[in-house]
Design an enzyme around this catalytic site. Structure first.
Site, PDB file in Angstrom:
ATOM      1  NE  ARG A 122      53.178  49.855  35.590  1.00  0.00           N
ATOM      2  CZ  ARG A 122      52.293  50.705  36.075  1.00  0.00           C
ATOM      3  NH1 ARG A 122      51.104  50.288  36.423  1.00  0.00           N
ATOM      4  NH2 ARG A 122      52.569  51.981  36.213  1.00  0.00           N
ATOM      5  CD  GLN A 127      61.863  50.480  34.686  1.00  0.00           C
ATOM      6  OE1 GLN A 127      63.002  50.232  34.304  1.00  0.00           O
ATOM      7  NE2 GLN A 127      61.610  50.904  35.890  1.00  0.00           N
ATOM      8  CG  ASP A 130      54.844  50.871  32.629  1.00  0.00           C
ATOM      9  OD1 ASP A 130      53.665  51.129  32.360  1.00  0.00           O
ATOM     10  OD2 ASP A 130      55.277  50.762  33.788  1.00  0.00           O
ATOM     11  CB  SER A 133      55.061  54.131  33.816  1.00  0.00           C
ATOM     12  OG  SER A 133      54.847  53.171  34.806  1.00  0.00           O
ATOM     13  CE1 TYR A 228      48.958  49.027  38.779  1.00  0.00           C
ATOM     14  CE2 TYR A 228      49.234  46.670  38.406  1.00  0.00           C
ATOM     15  CZ  TYR A 228      49.290  47.978  37.945  1.00  0.00           C
ATOM     16  OH  TYR A 228      49.682  48.223  36.668  1.00  0.00           O
TER      17      TYR A 228
HETATM   18  P1  NAD Z   1      47.822  53.328  40.214  1.00  0.00           P
HETATM   19  O1  NAD Z   1      47.598  54.343  39.128  1.00  0.00           O
HETATM   20  O2  NAD Z   1      47.144  52.005  40.115  1.00  0.00           O
HETATM   21  O3  NAD Z   1      47.377  54.002  41.614  1.00  0.00           O
HETATM   22  C1  NAD Z   1      47.944  55.238  42.028  1.00  0.00           C
HETATM   23  C2  NAD Z   1      48.268  55.164  43.504  1.00  0.00           C
HETATM   24  O4  NAD Z   1      47.056  55.205  44.264  1.00  0.00           O
HETATM   25  C3  NAD Z   1      48.987  53.892  43.945  1.00  0.00           C
HETATM   26  O5  NAD Z   1      50.222  54.234  44.528  1.00  0.00           O
HETATM   27  C4  NAD Z   1      48.024  53.253  44.920  1.00  0.00           C
HETATM   28  O6  NAD Z   1      48.710  52.596  45.994  1.00  0.00           O
HETATM   29  C5  NAD Z   1      47.272  54.452  45.429  1.00  0.00           C
HETATM   30  N1  NAD Z   1      45.993  54.178  46.107  1.00  0.00           N
HETATM   31  C6  NAD Z   1      45.041  53.243  45.820  1.00  0.00           C
HETATM   32  N2  NAD Z   1      44.021  53.317  46.706  1.00  0.00           N
HETATM   33  C7  NAD Z   1      44.324  54.346  47.548  1.00  0.00           C
HETATM   34  C8  NAD Z   1      43.653  54.933  48.656  1.00  0.00           C
HETATM   35  N3  NAD Z   1      42.478  54.494  49.096  1.00  0.00           N
HETATM   36  N4  NAD Z   1      44.272  55.965  49.290  1.00  0.00           N
HETATM   37  C9  NAD Z   1      45.468  56.434  48.876  1.00  0.00           C
HETATM   38  N5  NAD Z   1      46.153  55.930  47.833  1.00  0.00           N
HETATM   39  C10 NAD Z   1      45.572  54.891  47.174  1.00  0.00           C
HETATM   40  O7  NAD Z   1      49.364  53.113  40.457  1.00  0.00           O
HETATM   41  P2  NAD Z   1      50.558  53.190  39.409  1.00  0.00           P
HETATM   42  O8  NAD Z   1      51.085  54.550  39.343  1.00  0.00           O
HETATM   43  O9  NAD Z   1      50.107  52.558  38.146  1.00  0.00           O
HETATM   44  O10 NAD Z   1      51.634  52.266  40.124  1.00  0.00           O
HETATM   45  C11 NAD Z   1      51.282  50.968  40.543  1.00  0.00           C
HETATM   46  C12 NAD Z   1      52.465  50.217  41.058  1.00  0.00           C
HETATM   47  O11 NAD Z   1      53.315  49.816  40.019  1.00  0.00           O
HETATM   48  C13 NAD Z   1      53.344  50.983  42.023  1.00  0.00           C
HETATM   49  O12 NAD Z   1      53.784  50.087  43.013  1.00  0.00           O
HETATM   50  C14 NAD Z   1      54.505  51.401  41.204  1.00  0.00           C
HETATM   51  O13 NAD Z   1      55.664  51.658  41.961  1.00  0.00           O
HETATM   52  C15 NAD Z   1      54.645  50.161  40.360  1.00  0.00           C
HETATM   53  N6  NAD Z   1      55.389  50.406  39.136  1.00  0.00           N
HETATM   54  C16 NAD Z   1      56.483  49.605  38.889  1.00  0.00           C
HETATM   55  C17 NAD Z   1      57.203  49.805  37.725  1.00  0.00           C
HETATM   56  C18 NAD Z   1      58.402  48.960  37.432  1.00  0.00           C
HETATM   57  O14 NAD Z   1      58.924  48.339  38.303  1.00  0.00           O
HETATM   58  N7  NAD Z   1      58.815  48.903  36.209  1.00  0.00           N
HETATM   59  C19 NAD Z   1      56.823  50.769  36.821  1.00  0.00           C
HETATM   60  C20 NAD Z   1      55.704  51.546  37.103  1.00  0.00           C
HETATM   61  C21 NAD Z   1      54.990  51.340  38.276  1.00  0.00           C
END
Ligand code: NAD
Length: 379
Positions: A122, A127, A130, A133, A228
């Site tokens: 990520r 991006q 991804d 996302s 994560y």
């Molecule tokens: P994900 O689908 O793995 O999880 C969804 C959300 O659930 C996350 O925000 C996680 O913190 C939350 N979560 C987990 N356990 C929980 C609990 N017990 N209670 C409440 N919330 C809980 O997450 P995602 O959407 O795939 O994103 C993962 C990370 O990757 C994030 O930090 C996101 O900002 C980052 N990201 C970065 C980029 C980039 O920089 N290019 C792109 C996409 C995502």
């Protein structure tokens, strides 16, 4: 270099991995593209559009799987199709390598280079590739639209001669990509939105979308180096449930999106919490496919428990398959283009490259991904 995209076989899967626009881009770079006939029909792309973009359209799935240098798909492949692939062929798809041990082993035995779309790092550079996302973003939107449809109330506040209608209260648990889009969509429709995530860093993003961040003091939660969430301790889970119960009891719509990368989703909304919710309220459990955040959700079904509707429908991005296909296809096309060698007119694999190091799972008859090797060693 011959690139082949076979039709998705999973029942009800309307998305396609490759749309004609991407075919045209890759053909321009010198790729030879073949697609199985009917590849894009369910998402609105006729065979003729693929042919016009420069692809060969063929019914010979098995033959092309055996000839292709690269295979592009969306879902993980059926295990019996791995043996059909050429040794050293590059296979790109979602793969669930944390759980699909037999499939990964089959790729090792066949000498196939297996790239897992969920393992694309990520990072800013990656991006455009991804797919987690691109699909989660659409899932967040769809979850709100389904919730709004199932609710017996409107979202926005309405001041009318017949009285003032209070806005619906929407509570979003898990503020990753899907959760952020769900907040934005629910706000656009006029709901009053609250949200919670165990990663305190998201508070600012929640506020910037006009929602309220529910504060719960869980102590140290943190996040992994990839951003994560980490798994909570049993004490933290109990504290979280207590805090969530209060907000759920007041909500009209709860959307849960909480996931733990590569592992079963945590149970956050218990039976007791569902029982304390208002009659007619709705929960959309976006984590249903990875085990569910809500006790009582049934994957691919909607059930009503104590007057509360639990929506466990899977493949939410597939409900907007035109956009989901277009975005996934751009993700795949960007991956291929990023490593395209213009001299040899072929995908150039360098498994020491940062992005490929993260997402290549098998190569040269070996399991080569450090994360998956680590998981196997612990099992
Ligand atoms: P994900 O689908 O793995 O999880 C969804 C959300 O659930 C996350 O925000 C996680 O913190 C939350 N979560 C987990 N356990 C929980 C609990 N017990 N209670 C409440 N919330 C809980 O997450 P995602 O959407 O795939 O994103 C993962 C990370 O990757 C994030 O930090 C996101 O900002 C980052 N990201 C970065 C980029 C980039 O920089 N290019 C792109 C996409 C995502």
């Amino acid at each position: 270099m011959l690139i082949f995209a076979p039709k998705e076989l999973h029942p009800g899967e309307n998305r396609t991995p490759l749309v004609p626009d991407t075919v045209a881009k890759l053909v321009k770079r010198g790729a030879e593209i073949a697609v199985e006939d009917g590849l894009g029909l369910a998402s609105g792309h006729a065979d003729a559009a693929y042919a016009a973009a420069g692809a060969t359209v063929t019914p010979d799935r098995a033959g092309l799987l055996g000839k292709a240098d690269m295979v592009l798909r969306l879902r993980k492949p059926p295990i019996d199709e791995i043996a059909l692939l050429k040794r050293d062929a590059v296979h790109v798809s979602f793969l669930d390598p944390f759980n699909e041990h037999a499939l990964v082993d089959a790729m090792v035995s066949a000498g196939v280079t297996g790239i897992s779309m969920e393992m694309i790092p990520r990072t800013t550079l990656a991006q455009k590739m991804d797919a987690l996302s691109s699909q989660a973003n659409l899932a967040g939107y769809v979850a709100v639209i389904i919730g709004a449809d199932r609710l017996n109330k409107v979202f926005p506040m309405m001041m009318t001669p017949a009285g003032t209608i209070a806005p619906s209260r929407v509570f979003i648990i898990g503020v990753g990509v899907a959760g952020l889009q769900a907040i934005a969509t629910a706000r656009r429709l006029g709901a009053r939105v609250e949200a919670f995530d165990t990663r305190p860093v998201v508070e600012e993003q929640v506020l910037s979308l006009g929602a309220k961040f529910v504060k719960v003091d869980l102590g140290e939660t943190g996040q992994t180096k990839d951003g994560y969430a980490k798994e909570l301790t049993p004490e933290q889970q109990a504290k979280q449930r207590e805090a969530m119960a209060k907000v759920c009891a007041q909500a009209d719509l709860v959307i849960t999106t909480a996931q733990l990368f590569g592992r079963k989703a945590p149970v956050i909304v218990t039976k007791e919490m569902v029982a304390s919710m208002k009659t007619g309220s709705v929960i959309v459990d976006l984590a249903a496919e990875s085990g569910g955040n809500v006790e009582g959700t049934v994957l691919d079904q909607e059930v009503v428990v104590n007057g509360v509707r639990l929506v466990g429908l899977g493949n939410l991005p597939g409900r907007v398959c035109a956009n989901a296909s277009q975005m996934y296809s751009v993700n795949l096309g960007s991956l291929v283009e990023h490593y395209w060698d213009k001299d040899t007119k072929a995908f150039k694999l360098n498994i020491e490259d940062d992005i490929l190091k993260g997402c290549v799972i098998t190569h040269g008859g070996e399991l080569c991904n450090e994360t998956i090797k680590g998981i196997r060693a612990k099992a």
